[in-house]
Design an enzyme around this catalytic site. Sequence first.
Site, PDB file in Angstrom:
ATOM      1  N   VAL A  88      47.822  25.663  42.321  1.00 30.41           N
ATOM      2  CA  VAL A  88      47.973  24.776  43.478  1.00 30.41           C
ATOM      3  C   VAL A  88      47.213  23.491  43.177  1.00 30.41           C
ATOM      4  O   VAL A  88      46.030  23.537  42.808  1.00 30.41           O
ATOM      5  CB  VAL A  88      47.396  25.444  44.750  1.00 30.41           C
ATOM      6  CG1 VAL A  88      47.531  24.511  45.953  1.00 30.41           C
ATOM      7  CG2 VAL A  88      48.099  26.770  45.021  1.00 30.41           C
ATOM      8  N   CYS A  89      47.866  22.383  43.322  1.00 34.84           N
ATOM      9  CA  CYS A  89      47.228  21.088  43.047  1.00 34.84           C
ATOM     10  C   CYS A  89      45.972  20.950  43.898  1.00 34.84           C
ATOM     11  O   CYS A  89      46.030  21.000  45.130  1.00 34.84           O
ATOM     12  CB  CYS A  89      48.187  19.947  43.331  1.00 34.84           C
ATOM     13  SG  CYS A  89      47.398  18.324  43.171  1.00 34.84           S
TER      14      CYS A  89
END
Lengths: 86, 122
Positions: free
Chosen positions: B72-73
Amino acid sequence: MSTLHIICSRQAYLRAQGLMDASDAVLFHGDGCYQALEVLPSLPCYWVGSDAKARALASRCPQKVTAVEWPKVVSMTLVFDNTVTW
Amino acid sequence: MAIFTLLITDNPQAGLHFAKAVLAEGHQLASVFFYGEAVRVADSQVPMVGDEPHIGQAWRDFALAANLDLAVCVAAAERRGILDSEQAQAHDLAVSMQAPFRQAGLGELVTASAQSDRTVQW
């Protein structure tokens, strides 16, 4: 170079128009299936059959559109040189 | 067998269908990377509502069954208040991201993409 254009909405289709080459194809999924009932490009066109069915569109599948399911979508991404998701 | 990287930005449901088909067809997933609005899938504070599908739980179940972790960024998640334990402690807020989701940087996406036969965005 051939490209598979992945379309999930009318807006996505409008963005992709004009950037499609003769060697390309178009895959409609999700709400993009509605767009397949309207104007289609003169390219091979596919839609995700289960997405069309979920929208009660399966019986209205245009002659020009081939219904596919996810395993076929996976193989299509390998057949084309590139995919672009609009 | 081909190696795929999936970039999930707008259509986590379609991405999940595709990810399941990739493994079912005998291919490999190098990375699943959530970016932009799609990072909301990682928010563990979103409850199940009635009988509605819960896309975050569906991704969790898939990843655990397939022994995958889900990148997840970090910036996109932090901007939306989706925090792992380390960030939550730093901001004195509640933890809202748990395994199999984990924070990652864009460099990881670039590396995974370079090592894959195909990168497909959903």
